[in-house]
Design a protein around this motif. Structure first.
Motif, PDB file in Angstrom:
ATOM      1  N   VAL A  81       0.568  -0.928  -0.145  1.00 41.07           N
ATOM      2  CA  VAL A  81      -0.059  -0.268   0.013  1.00 41.07           C
ATOM      3  C   VAL A  81       0.976   1.193  -0.269  1.00 41.07           C
ATOM      4  O   VAL A  81       1.740   1.418   0.723  1.00 41.07           O
ATOM      5  CB  VAL A  81      -1.060   0.227   1.307  1.00 41.07           C
ATOM      6  CG1 VAL A  81      -1.225   1.236   1.427  1.00 41.07           C
ATOM      7  CG2 VAL A  81      -1.798  -0.772   1.144  1.00 41.07           C
ATOM      8  N   GLY A  82       0.687   2.000  -0.993  1.00 39.70           N
ATOM      9  CA  GLY A  82       1.926   3.372  -1.109  1.00 39.70           C
ATOM     10  C   GLY A  82       0.645   4.173  -1.405  1.00 39.70           C
ATOM     11  O   GLY A  82      -0.285   4.703  -0.784  1.00 39.70           O
TER      12      GLY A  82
ATOM     13  N   VAL B  88       0.827  19.021   2.760  1.00 38.68           N
ATOM     14  CA  VAL B  88       2.171  18.749   4.042  1.00 38.68           C
ATOM     15  C   VAL B  88       1.975  17.637   5.213  1.00 38.68           C
ATOM     16  O   VAL B  88       3.034  16.745   5.413  1.00 38.68           O
ATOM     17  CB  VAL B  88       3.058  19.319   4.404  1.00 38.68           C
ATOM     18  CG1 VAL B  88       3.601  19.227   5.783  1.00 38.68           C
ATOM     19  CG2 VAL B  88       3.862  20.770   3.058  1.00 38.68           C
ATOM     20  N   ALA B  89       0.065  17.852   5.171  1.00 33.76           N
ATOM     21  CA  ALA B  89       0.309  17.430   6.702  1.00 33.76           C
ATOM     22  C   ALA B  89      -0.379  15.402   5.888  1.00 33.76           C
ATOM     23  O   ALA B  89       0.061  14.475   7.180  1.00 33.76           O
ATOM     24  CB  ALA B  89      -1.510  17.845   6.991  1.00 33.76           C
TER      25      ALA B  89
ATOM     26  N   ALA C 250       1.483  12.417   7.174  1.00 33.17           N
ATOM     27  CA  ALA C 250       0.897  10.950   7.357  1.00 33.17           C
ATOM     28  C   ALA C 250       1.173   9.829   6.806  1.00 33.17           C
ATOM     29  O   ALA C 250       0.831   9.126   7.580  1.00 33.17           O
ATOM     30  CB  ALA C 250      -0.581  11.008   7.604  1.00 33.17           C
ATOM     31  N   VAL C 251       1.942   9.897   5.540  1.00 36.85           N
ATOM     32  CA  VAL C 251       2.394   9.192   4.664  1.00 36.85           C
ATOM     33  C   VAL C 251       3.337   8.266   5.757  1.00 36.85           C
ATOM     34  O   VAL C 251       4.310   7.133   5.384  1.00 36.85           O
ATOM     35  CB  VAL C 251       2.164   9.117   3.528  1.00 36.85           C
ATOM     36  CG1 VAL C 251       2.562   8.603   2.386  1.00 36.85           C
ATOM     37  CG2 VAL C 251       0.474   9.122   2.127  1.00 36.85           C
ATOM     38  N   VAL C 252       4.116   9.580   5.792  1.00 35.06           N
ATOM     39  CA  VAL C 252       5.734   8.601   6.060  1.00 35.06           C
ATOM     40  C   VAL C 252       5.473   7.909   7.827  1.00 35.06           C
ATOM     41  O   VAL C 252       6.032   7.268   7.975  1.00 35.06           O
ATOM     42  CB  VAL C 252       6.567  10.002   6.440  1.00 35.06           C
ATOM     43  CG1 VAL C 252       7.901   9.890   7.060  1.00 35.06           C
ATOM     44  CG2 VAL C 252       6.864  10.215   4.640  1.00 35.06           C
TER      45      VAL C 252
ATOM     46  N   LEU D 158      -7.101   8.995   3.284  1.00 36.10           N
ATOM     47  CA  LEU D 158      -5.493   7.843   3.217  1.00 36.10           C
ATOM     48  C   LEU D 158      -5.535   6.733   4.363  1.00 36.10           C
ATOM     49  O   LEU D 158      -5.366   5.608   3.731  1.00 36.10           O
ATOM     50  CB  LEU D 158      -3.974   9.087   3.782  1.00 36.10           C
ATOM     51  CG  LEU D 158      -2.765   8.393   4.013  1.00 36.10           C
ATOM     52  CD1 LEU D 158      -2.829   8.208   2.785  1.00 36.10           C
ATOM     53  CD2 LEU D 158      -1.914   8.943   4.808  1.00 36.10           C
ATOM     54  N   ARG D 159      -5.964   6.864   5.688  1.00 38.71           N
ATOM     55  CA  ARG D 159      -6.543   5.803   6.013  1.00 38.71           C
ATOM     56  C   ARG D 159      -7.362   5.243   6.300  1.00 38.71           C
ATOM     57  O   ARG D 159      -6.950   3.688   6.257  1.00 38.71           O
ATOM     58  CB  ARG D 159      -6.722   6.868   8.161  1.00 38.71           C
ATOM     59  CG  ARG D 159      -5.478   7.230   8.781  1.00 38.71           C
ATOM     60  CD  ARG D 159      -6.589   7.335  10.241  1.00 38.71           C
ATOM     61  NE  ARG D 159      -7.484   8.468  10.184  1.00 38.71           N
ATOM     62  CZ  ARG D 159      -7.403  10.414  10.197  1.00 38.71           C
ATOM     63  NH1 ARG D 159      -5.573  10.815  10.046  1.00 38.71           N
ATOM     64  NH2 ARG D 159      -8.222  10.774   9.677  1.00 38.71           N
TER      65      ARG D 159
END
Length: 262
Positions: free
Chosen positions: A20-21, A43-44, A48-50, A238-239
């Motif tokens: 999952v990218g 940026v947020a 969150a991805v990182v 994203l979640r």
């Protein structure tokens, strides 16, 4: 954390991609170009991805300015000298000594071609030999173009249009799996033309999930070499995408979803 991200794919030494990218296209401005409308929110999302442990981030220069050290860089221009110049621009803009992966994209999802890629791919292979690029990938290519590229240099990933309703690359998915090459479907949820089927929604209702999660879970189950790059400009979305890796599709649901493309 990697279990929550569907595990990892390791198509080459030193390269581990979470299945999952994240695709950065939706962070750009209008028309998928220029700086984001809300930079703080962009940026947020990237933070969150990182923080989620994602190591597979797809982006390109025309998506907007670099706001994070990208894992995937996509080279779109077909001329070798311009490809080289773009690589040098990326190195300078990102402040790095080498790019992890550069994808050579030749065709378009709506108008693929089978032209020779030897000249362009050879130019990138030369930069790889010099240590400026660690790994090479391909985007929007045919099986014949993959063969041609492999005769020049190793290929770690193929990024083509593929989703529940667009499965013209079934044979290429199998071919890349056999060769330990990551297959990265772009527009996994249909892109600019969302999937036109009520089946994912029906399956999702039974599983207490969203249709988008069902579509992503189907792709993860489709082949172990598939790595996803769904895009979003929302931390909440994203979640939701990450949670798709934990969604178990029963056999009867898979059979229904397999029937979408006929």
């Amino acid at each position: 954390m990697t279990a929550q991200l569907g595990g990892t794919i390791t198509p080459a030494d030193g390269l581990a991609l979470t299945r999952v990218g994240y695709g950065a296209m939706q962070l750009a401005g209008p028309g998928v170009s220029g700086p984001p409308k809300d930079r703080d929110r962009a940026v947020a999302v990237l933070r969150a991805v990182v923080e989620a442990g994602i190591t597979h981030i797809d982006t390109a220069d025309f998506y907007g300015p670099a706001v994070v050290n990208e894992i995937i860089r996509e080279a779109l221009h077909p001329y070798p000298e311009d490809l080289k110049a773009q690589v040098y621009d990326n190195l300078r803009n990102l402040g790095v000594d080498a790019l992890d992966v550069v994808n050579l994209r030749l065709g378009d999802a709506d108008a693929p071609n089978d032209d020779s890629l030897a000249e362009q791919f050879g130019a990138l292979a030369g930069l790889r030999e010099r240590g400026l690029i660690r790994h090479l990938g391909l985007s929007t290519v045919t099986a014949a173009q993959l063969d041609e590229a492999l005769a020049i240099a190793p290929v770690v990933s193929v990024q083509n249009l593929y989703n529940l309703a667009n499965r013209q690359d079934d044979a290429l998915v199998a071919r890349t799996a056999a060769g330990n090459i990551a297959f990265v479907p772009y527009f996994p949820l249909g892109g600019f033309t969302p999937l036109q089927s009520g089946t994912p929604a029906k399956v999702a209702a039974r599983l207490d999930a969203s249709p988008q999660q069902v579509a992503l879970a189907w792709l993860l189950r489709r082949s172990p070499n598939i790595a996803l790059i769904p895009g979003t400009s929302s931390p909440e979305h994203l979640r939701e995408n990450i949670a798709a890796a934990s969604l178990v599709l029963p056999d009867d649901a898979v059979a229904e979803l397999d029937g979408i493309a006929g």
